[in-house]
Design a protein around this motif. Structure first.
Motif, PDB file in Angstrom:
ATOM      1  N   ALA A 184      12.271   0.599  13.644  1.00 53.82           N
ATOM      2  CA  ALA A 184      10.912   1.762  13.518  1.00 53.82           C
ATOM      3  C   ALA A 184      10.747   2.157  12.076  1.00 53.82           C
ATOM      4  O   ALA A 184       9.686   2.714  12.088  1.00 53.82           O
ATOM      5  CB  ALA A 184      11.286   2.981  14.455  1.00 53.82           C
ATOM      6  N   ARG A 185      11.543   1.983  11.304  1.00 48.22           N
ATOM      7  CA  ARG A 185      11.374   2.405   9.899  1.00 48.22           C
ATOM      8  C   ARG A 185      10.877   1.413   8.934  1.00 48.22           C
ATOM      9  O   ARG A 185      10.828   1.623   7.647  1.00 48.22           O
ATOM     10  CB  ARG A 185      12.577   3.193   9.471  1.00 48.22           C
ATOM     11  N   ASN A 186      10.624   0.289   9.407  1.00 51.59           N
ATOM     12  CA  ASN A 186      10.123  -0.855   8.898  1.00 51.59           C
ATOM     13  C   ASN A 186       8.415  -0.627   8.844  1.00 51.59           C
ATOM     14  O   ASN A 186       7.978  -0.286   9.960  1.00 51.59           O
ATOM     15  CB  ASN A 186      10.381  -2.328   9.510  1.00 51.59           C
ATOM     16  N   LEU A 187       7.769  -0.811   7.945  1.00 51.98           N
ATOM     17  CA  LEU A 187       6.052  -0.603   7.998  1.00 51.98           C
ATOM     18  C   LEU A 187       5.671  -1.509   7.005  1.00 51.98           C
ATOM     19  O   LEU A 187       5.907  -1.818   6.023  1.00 51.98           O
ATOM     20  CB  LEU A 187       6.119   0.949   7.249  1.00 51.98           C
ATOM     21  N   VAL A 188       4.400  -2.329   7.521  1.00 50.31           N
ATOM     22  CA  VAL A 188       3.593  -3.169   6.957  1.00 50.31           C
ATOM     23  C   VAL A 188       2.278  -2.512   7.079  1.00 50.31           C
ATOM     24  O   VAL A 188       1.896  -2.120   8.002  1.00 50.31           O
ATOM     25  CB  VAL A 188       3.706  -4.326   7.656  1.00 50.31           C
ATOM     26  N   LEU A 189       1.364  -2.650   5.791  1.00 51.35           N
ATOM     27  CA  LEU A 189       0.385  -1.888   5.594  1.00 51.35           C
ATOM     28  C   LEU A 189      -0.872  -2.631   4.964  1.00 51.35           C
ATOM     29  O   LEU A 189      -0.288  -3.325   3.847  1.00 51.35           O
ATOM     30  CB  LEU A 189       0.528  -0.391   5.064  1.00 51.35           C
ATOM     31  N   ALA A 190      -1.911  -2.733   5.229  1.00 51.52           N
ATOM     32  CA  ALA A 190      -3.054  -3.071   4.429  1.00 51.52           C
ATOM     33  C   ALA A 190      -4.490  -2.592   4.565  1.00 51.52           C
ATOM     34  O   ALA A 190      -4.545  -1.855   5.638  1.00 51.52           O
ATOM     35  CB  ALA A 190      -3.039  -5.033   4.739  1.00 51.52           C
ATOM     36  N   GLY A 191      -5.188  -2.594   3.687  1.00 49.38           N
ATOM     37  CA  GLY A 191      -6.602  -1.717   4.063  1.00 49.38           C
ATOM     38  C   GLY A 191      -7.698  -2.487   3.189  1.00 49.38           C
ATOM     39  O   GLY A 191      -7.408  -2.907   1.974  1.00 49.38           O
ATOM     40  N   ASN A 192      -8.856  -2.008   3.689  1.00 55.08           N
ATOM     41  CA  ASN A 192     -10.105  -2.092   2.630  1.00 55.08           C
ATOM     42  C   ASN A 192     -10.376  -0.499   2.258  1.00 55.08           C
ATOM     43  O   ASN A 192     -10.791   0.261   3.221  1.00 55.08           O
ATOM     44  CB  ASN A 192     -11.181  -2.671   3.494  1.00 55.08           C
ATOM     45  N   PHE A 193     -10.110  -0.192   1.149  1.00 59.36           N
ATOM     46  CA  PHE A 193     -10.228   1.353   0.856  1.00 59.36           C
ATOM     47  C   PHE A 193      -9.882   1.438  -0.648  1.00 59.36           C
ATOM     48  O   PHE A 193      -9.243   0.889  -1.451  1.00 59.36           O
ATOM     49  CB  PHE A 193      -9.366   2.241   1.449  1.00 59.36           C
ATOM     50  N   ASN A 194     -10.275   2.779  -1.044  1.00 60.64           N
ATOM     51  CA  ASN A 194      -9.864   3.273  -2.416  1.00 60.64           C
ATOM     52  C   ASN A 194      -9.609   4.853  -2.127  1.00 60.64           C
ATOM     53  O   ASN A 194     -10.254   5.313  -1.320  1.00 60.64           O
ATOM     54  CB  ASN A 194     -10.851   3.302  -3.416  1.00 60.64           C
ATOM     55  N   LEU A 195      -8.539   5.207  -2.648  1.00 55.33           N
ATOM     56  CA  LEU A 195      -8.257   6.593  -2.497  1.00 55.33           C
ATOM     57  C   LEU A 195      -8.320   7.428  -3.936  1.00 55.33           C
ATOM     58  O   LEU A 195      -8.090   6.656  -5.032  1.00 55.33           O
ATOM     59  CB  LEU A 195      -6.784   6.877  -2.235  1.00 55.33           C
ATOM     60  N   VAL A 196      -8.688   8.541  -4.223  1.00 55.41           N
ATOM     61  CA  VAL A 196      -9.026   9.056  -5.300  1.00 55.41           C
ATOM     62  C   VAL A 196      -8.037  10.370  -5.587  1.00 55.41           C
ATOM     63  O   VAL A 196      -8.124  11.122  -6.625  1.00 55.41           O
ATOM     64  CB  VAL A 196     -10.238   9.545  -5.665  1.00 55.41           C
ATOM     65  N   ASN A 197      -7.120  10.381  -4.803  1.00 55.12           N
ATOM     66  CA  ASN A 197      -5.961  11.672  -5.098  1.00 55.12           C
ATOM     67  C   ASN A 197      -4.570  10.977  -4.866  1.00 55.12           C
ATOM     68  O   ASN A 197      -3.636  11.754  -4.292  1.00 55.12           O
ATOM     69  CB  ASN A 197      -6.388  12.631  -3.894  1.00 55.12           C
ATOM     70  N   THR A 198      -4.351   9.721  -5.393  1.00 55.86           N
ATOM     71  CA  THR A 198      -3.132   9.099  -5.439  1.00 55.86           C
ATOM     72  C   THR A 198      -1.953  10.159  -6.138  1.00 55.86           C
ATOM     73  O   THR A 198      -0.862  10.233  -5.726  1.00 55.86           O
ATOM     74  CB  THR A 198      -3.272   7.827  -6.201  1.00 55.86           C
TER      75      THR A 198
END
Length: 615
Positions: free
Chosen positions: A146-160
């Motif tokens: 459950a603590r394995n995570l895969v992530l992808a996206g179309n985005f930008n964040l401006v508060n990294t």
């Protein structure tokens, strides 16, 4: 766009809801899901040429066996490279056992990417360098599934920076350059907390409700956990596009409706839009839920998706692009003084073709109206020759410019390089009557104006028209974007440079220093996000004044042929694209506080001579 800008990433999410034996029996291949993922990624290839990646999660795997695999590529043909490697593993298995395709259980055990949960991504880099380590998906591994995570996206964040602080992490050089790394750390932080609190069942909805409100930006993100939960979520303003399709065999999501329709051969109404602030959740058992994970805010879906980025094969986008052109016809007719007899219409580049059809239709409607009025005014006294001439009047359309894709500008010396840039496009000779015809060309948008000045205008001038009119299907681009489009430097925008020229010509340069001092004071008081000060630069001038100056700036030095520019208005843009009202790059009205911080930072960078991003 004649001035190419980097733009959107593409996402492909697939969750198979049946055993692999079902797909083998129904479709003749246990690889049905992987084949659909390949097709879904190829149909969104317009959204990413910097790289691609694929991840697969296998469900119900015995302890000790791998259940999460990932492959990424930054090669020129990244999608083909990835699936070639996946295919080679399958081919090796077939060499060992030609009948293995008939045994789905064995296939799942031996093929790394034969998973029920598939995530594909196409990358257009707006942050970080263009190498493979920046390609999505990203993964976090742990001994607890459950603590394995895969992530992808179309985005930008401006508060990294704030996000890393939130999870008490001092980011390394790589993490600093990746907003996905920041998003991943936050989501993972809440996943671990949720799993520690209840190890029987991971509450992904609760995790997303805590994490997503912390992200300042526009985003369409897909992910999966190692225990088989899949999810897709969208920002509260709906800035980035998100669509999904569900049946009893599969749950899929993507960045474009047309890609889903083509890949799964379904009707328009069968593909749904994931509404702002919502998440599509697929649980371990295949149950699907749509959850509101953050309260929706004013819809600000990106208008550039309709003008340029998304594929025009979507019927709604096709109609909207036609309308963008149609809405410009009145301005164009007035500019040529309704003299269609001596006006030729064309388009540059090919992506402006649909808007060109709309512009032509608007002019045809005007011409047909004139025909009816003239013929009606003749009464019964109709001259056959005159009637024949009137009926056969048409809007003159020509394929004026052809992009020579083989041309490359290897020479770096400015004088010689500019000479070579002129020939990236070629022209169709004999289409224009020298000194008689006005040439009207439509473009998607005018960003920097460099290609227009150094190549297109010079090229069109070789035809020796009486006048050249450049028409933009979008309004003036005045402000940076920070939600996924690589437009972050104010000095790159010809509209901004036009305003600066006007300030200097009118002796108002002090305005720039005053605004710079205001920005620096806002930095000291941590108020840079509160107001967009760059709006003040444009307030001194009308749209027409800035447009006229832009026309001067895109006119090559020494050219005697008059050059004019016509822009789409904000009002007509919204009329053509009523569901995509995100217009901050035109108006400066950012949907999140981070947008104001970015534009003000970009202005500080401009004033300090820094060639750096605003985020």
């Amino acid at each position: 766009m004649s001035d190419a800008i980097k733009h959107e990433c593409g996402l492909a999410f697939i969750r198979l809801r049946k055993p692999f034996s079902y797909y083998q029996q129904t479709y003749g291949s246990v690889l049905w899901g992987l084949n659909k993922l390949y097709l879904l990624m190829e149909k969104q290839h317009n959204r990413g040429q910097d790289g691609a990646g694929v991840a697969a999660v296998k469900l119900n795997v015995e302890p000790g066996y791998p259940f999460l695999s990932r492959i990424r590529s930054a090669e020129a043909g990244s999608i083909a490279d990835i699936f070639k490697q996946i295919g080679e593993e399958f081919n090796e298995l077939q060499k060992f056992n030609p009948e293995i395709g008939n045994y789905p259980g064995l296939m799942k055990g031996h093929l790394s990417f034969l998973g029920e949960q598939l995530l594909g991504h196409l990358r257009y880099g707006t942050q970080g360098r263009n190498n493979v380590q920046f390609c999505h998906p990203f993964i976090k591994r742990h001994t607890i599934p459950a603590r394995n995570l895969v992530l992808a996206g179309n985005f930008n964040l401006v508060n990294t920076d704030e996000l890393f602080e939130l999870v008490n992490m001092d980011p390394g050089e790589f993490q600093k350059q990746s907003d996905l790394a920041a998003m991943m750390e936050v989501i993972y932080h809440f996943i671990v907390k949720a799993d520690e609190a209840n190890q029987q069942e991971l509450d992904i909805v609760s995790v997303l409700k805590k994490a997503v409100p912390l992200f300042d930006g526009g985003f369409h993100v897909g992910g999966a956990t190692g225990n088989g939960i899949g999810f897709v979520f969208r920002d509260a303003h709906g800035i980035r596009p998100s669509y999904y399709y569900i049946n009893d065999e599969v749950v899929v999501a993507a960045s474009e409706r047309a890609a889903l329709r083509t890949a799964f051969n379904v009707g328009e109404n069968e593909v749904q839009e994931l509404l702002p602030g919502k998440a599509l959740i697929v649980l371990e058992n295949g149950e699907v839920k749509i959850e509101q994970i953050i309260e929706p805010k004013e819809r600000k879906a990106c208008s550039f998706e309709r003008i340029y980025f998304s594929r025009g094969s979507d019927e709604k986008i096709y109609r909207e692009r036609q309308r963008l052109g149609y809405n410009l016809s009145k301005q164009v007719l007035e500019a040529v003084e309704f003299d269609l007899k001596n006006t030729i219409f064309s388009f540059i580049p090919n992506t402006a073709e649909v808007a060109f059809y709309g512009l032509s239709k608007g002019c045809e409607d005007y011409l047909n109206k004139i025909k009816v009025e003239r013929i009606a005014s003749w009464g019964n006294n109709v001259d056959p020759e005159k009637l024949h001439e009137m009926i056969n009047r048409k809007v003159r359309m020509e394929k004026i410019a052809i992009k020579d894709v083989k041309m490359r500008t290897f020479i770096t010396e400015d004088v010689n390089r500019n000479e070579m840039v002129q020939h990236v496009y070629d022209i169709t000779y004999g289409t224009v009557r020298k000194g008689i015809d006005t040439l009207v060309v439509i473009d998607d948008s005018i960003v920097r104006g460099t290609t227009l000045r150094e190549s297109i205008i010079r090229m069109l001038a070789r035809l020796e028209p009486k006048r050249i009119i450049v028409v933009s299907s979008s309004p003036q681009i005045r402000y940076p974007d920070c939600y996924g489009i690589d437009m972050s430097k104010l000095g790159d925008f010809i509209a901004f440079n036009a305003a600066i020229h006007l300030l200097k010509e009118r002796g108002k340069e002090d305005v720039l220093k005053e605004l710079y001092d205001q920005c620096k004071e806002m930095v000291r008081n941590n108020q840079l996000h509160t107001v967009n000060v760059v709006k003040q630069i444009y307030k001194s001038f009308t749209n027409e004044e800035i447009t006229k100056k832009i026309a001067e700036l895109i006119t090559p030095q020494g050219l005697q042929i008059p050059v004019d520019v016509i822009y789409q208005t904000i009002e007509s843009l919204h009329e053509a694209c009523p569901n995509n009202l995100g217009d901050w790059y035109f108006t400066g009205n950012y949907p999140t506080p981070g947008g104001n911080r970015v534009v003000n930072t970009a202005f500080i960078n401009y004033m300090e001579g820094k060639n750096a991003r605003g985020y």
